[in-house]
Design an enzyme around this catalytic site. Structure first.
Site, PDB file in Angstrom:
ATOM      1  N   LYS A  30      -7.712  -1.607   3.318  1.00 59.13           N
ATOM      2  CA  LYS A  30      -8.065  -3.021   3.137  1.00 59.13           C
ATOM      3  C   LYS A  30      -6.991  -3.932   3.720  1.00 59.13           C
ATOM      4  O   LYS A  30      -7.285  -5.049   4.158  1.00 59.13           O
ATOM      5  CB  LYS A  30      -8.321  -3.352   1.672  1.00 59.13           C
ATOM      6  CG  LYS A  30      -7.105  -3.375   0.765  1.00 59.13           C
ATOM      7  CD  LYS A  30      -6.745  -4.785   0.334  1.00 59.13           C
ATOM      8  CE  LYS A  30      -5.667  -4.786  -0.719  1.00 59.13           C
ATOM      9  NZ  LYS A  30      -5.207  -6.158  -1.063  1.00 59.13           N
ATOM     10  N   ASN A  31      -5.741  -3.452   3.774  1.00 57.95           N
ATOM     11  CA  ASN A  31      -4.682  -4.260   4.354  1.00 57.95           C
ATOM     12  C   ASN A  31      -4.740  -4.301   5.870  1.00 57.95           C
ATOM     13  O   ASN A  31      -4.032  -5.091   6.496  1.00 57.95           O
ATOM     14  CB  ASN A  31      -3.311  -3.741   3.889  1.00 57.95           C
ATOM     15  CG  ASN A  31      -3.046  -4.052   2.438  1.00 57.95           C
ATOM     16  OD1 ASN A  31      -3.415  -5.116   1.942  1.00 57.95           O
ATOM     17  ND2 ASN A  31      -2.428  -3.119   1.728  1.00 57.95           N
ATOM     18  N   ARG A 101      -4.781 -13.415  -1.590  1.00 58.26           N
ATOM     19  CA  ARG A 101      -3.631 -13.801  -0.784  1.00 58.26           C
ATOM     20  C   ARG A 101      -3.999 -13.827   0.695  1.00 58.26           C
ATOM     21  O   ARG A 101      -3.375 -14.528   1.494  1.00 58.26           O
ATOM     22  CB  ARG A 101      -2.478 -12.824  -1.024  1.00 58.26           C
ATOM     23  CG  ARG A 101      -1.200 -13.232  -0.298  1.00 58.26           C
ATOM     24  CD  ARG A 101      -0.008 -12.443  -0.768  1.00 58.26           C
ATOM     25  NE  ARG A 101       1.203 -12.790  -0.047  1.00 58.26           N
ATOM     26  CZ  ARG A 101       1.960 -13.843  -0.310  1.00 58.26           C
ATOM     27  NH1 ARG A 101       1.628 -14.667  -1.287  1.00 58.26           N
ATOM     28  NH2 ARG A 101       3.052 -14.093   0.401  1.00 58.26           N
ATOM     29  N   ASP A 125      -2.463 -10.978  -6.070  1.00 59.44           N
ATOM     30  CA  ASP A 125      -1.605 -10.358  -7.080  1.00 59.44           C
ATOM     31  C   ASP A 125      -0.174 -10.869  -6.953  1.00 59.44           C
ATOM     32  O   ASP A 125       0.306 -11.125  -5.859  1.00 59.44           O
ATOM     33  CB  ASP A 125      -1.598  -8.836  -6.912  1.00 59.44           C
ATOM     34  CG  ASP A 125      -2.968  -8.231  -7.163  1.00 59.44           C
ATOM     35  OD1 ASP A 125      -3.722  -8.825  -7.950  1.00 59.44           O
ATOM     36  OD2 ASP A 125      -3.283  -7.187  -6.568  1.00 59.44           O
TER      37      ASP A 125
END
Length: 336
Positions: A30-31, A101, A125
């Site tokens: 996902k990053n 984010r 987060d």
């Protein structure tokens, strides 16, 4: 009255004491998916992405780019088509931005396409110190003017290549700088940049569009900006943290497991960390094979910030039973 979605409790009941067997394929990272979805906005041509994890952060970012006039649709269970035929830098939903984010990742691509963007502060987060100064530093050096108030306003009369030294090797700042630099006129040298697998994925994705980025995988990348960028197809790489968790799972349950398409080129520090615990993985192509019956041993593991060793096993890996009851826990010094 039925409980609201926010008040519903998910409960997992796990019956232990069973060995596992077979093969499993990790999810897409996902990053990598998040900056690549944002990066798709630097071209007006369609982009096809596969192995995209369908998780809340990804869905939220897709909703954000849709508010900018970008076409985005799922074409398969993990396949996504994005066509930023036009990008309209309208006011983004502050509530949606506060959920993730990754909303900050729109700064570089939209600035490159439109010359301006206003972003509400990002959420996500809270893991230690997560500052945004590196984003502002990099984009300012590339020719952006930034006003910081309740929102962040980025404007430019034209991005220009520069020699940029990041004050810390921030992953998302590196990704924003990459997306801005491919559209800037001239050459950009990005120093002290991040080099995680997901940063490399973004760089390869941009190269697939026609960008020219060298030094991928190192802490110094050179970008030849201003080249025409077209559409591309790209497969999101595997989540190396999930791979580490699966290795730990096999070791903790004394199981035989094959992890398919594990992205072994990015796992040297992970495999080194598990070898210190007595867990040796066999490599077959891009698969990892973990055999049962390996003698485990205790060893301190330190997950440090430098030199980019955040792919080592750490808090995400299951606890592995070791012979010594006083086995030292992994020590993670930096999370950013």
């Amino acid at each position: 009255m039925a409980p609201s979605k926010s008040s519903e409790r998910i409960e997992y009941v796990v019956e232990g004491g069973h060995r596992l067997s077979g093969e499993i394929e990790p999810s897409g990272n996902k990053n990598a998916a998040l900056p690549i979805i944002a990066g798709a906005l630097v071209t007006d041509q369609p982009v096809e992405l596969t192995n995209v994890p369908r998780i809340r952060d990804v869905e939220a970012l897709i909703e954000l780019i849709k508010t900018l006039g970008v076409e985005a649709e799922w074409t398969g269970p993990n396949a996504l088509r994005i066509h930023a035929r036009t990008v309209q830098p309208t006011q983004l939903d502050p509530i949606l931005c506060a959920q993730i984010r990754a909303s900050i990742l729109l700064a570089g691509p939209v600035l490159a396409r439109c010359g301006n963007i206003t972003l509400p502060p990002p959420g996500g987060d809270v893991i230690g110190r997560r500052r945004l100064d590196s984003h502002f530093l990099a984009l300012r050096q590339l020719g952006a003017e930034i006003t910081l108030d309740q929102d962040f306003t980025f404007t430019t009369n034209g991005l220009i290549g520069a020699d940029v030294f990041l004050d810390e090797p921030s992953v998302t700042a590196t990704e924003n700088a990459l997306c801005a630099a491919v559209a800037a006129k001239g050459t950009t040298v990005l120093r002290n940049c991040a080099s995680e697998p997901h940063v490399q994925d973004l760089a390869h994705f941009l190269n697939g569009m026609g960008a020219k980025i060298t030094g991928i995988g190192s802490n110094c990348m050179t970008i030849e900006g201003g080249l025409p960028l077209g559409g591309t197809s790209f497969r999101i790489g595997p989540d190396h943290i999930e791979v580490g968790s699966l290795i730990g799972l096999a070791a903790a349950t004394n199981s035989d497991l094959r992890i398919k398409n594990a992205g072994v080129e990015h796992l040297r520090s992970t495999l080194m960390g598990f070898e210190k615990l007595g867990i040796v993985c066999q490599i077959e192509g891009d698969d990892l094979i973990i055999a049962s019956g390996q003698a485990k041993k205790s060893s301190p593991i330190s997950v440090a910030m430098s030199p980019r060793s955040r792919t080592s096993p750490g808090p995400h890996s299951p606890p592995i039973p070791c012979p010594s009851p006083s086995s030292p826990p992994p020590n993670a010094r930096v999370w950013c």
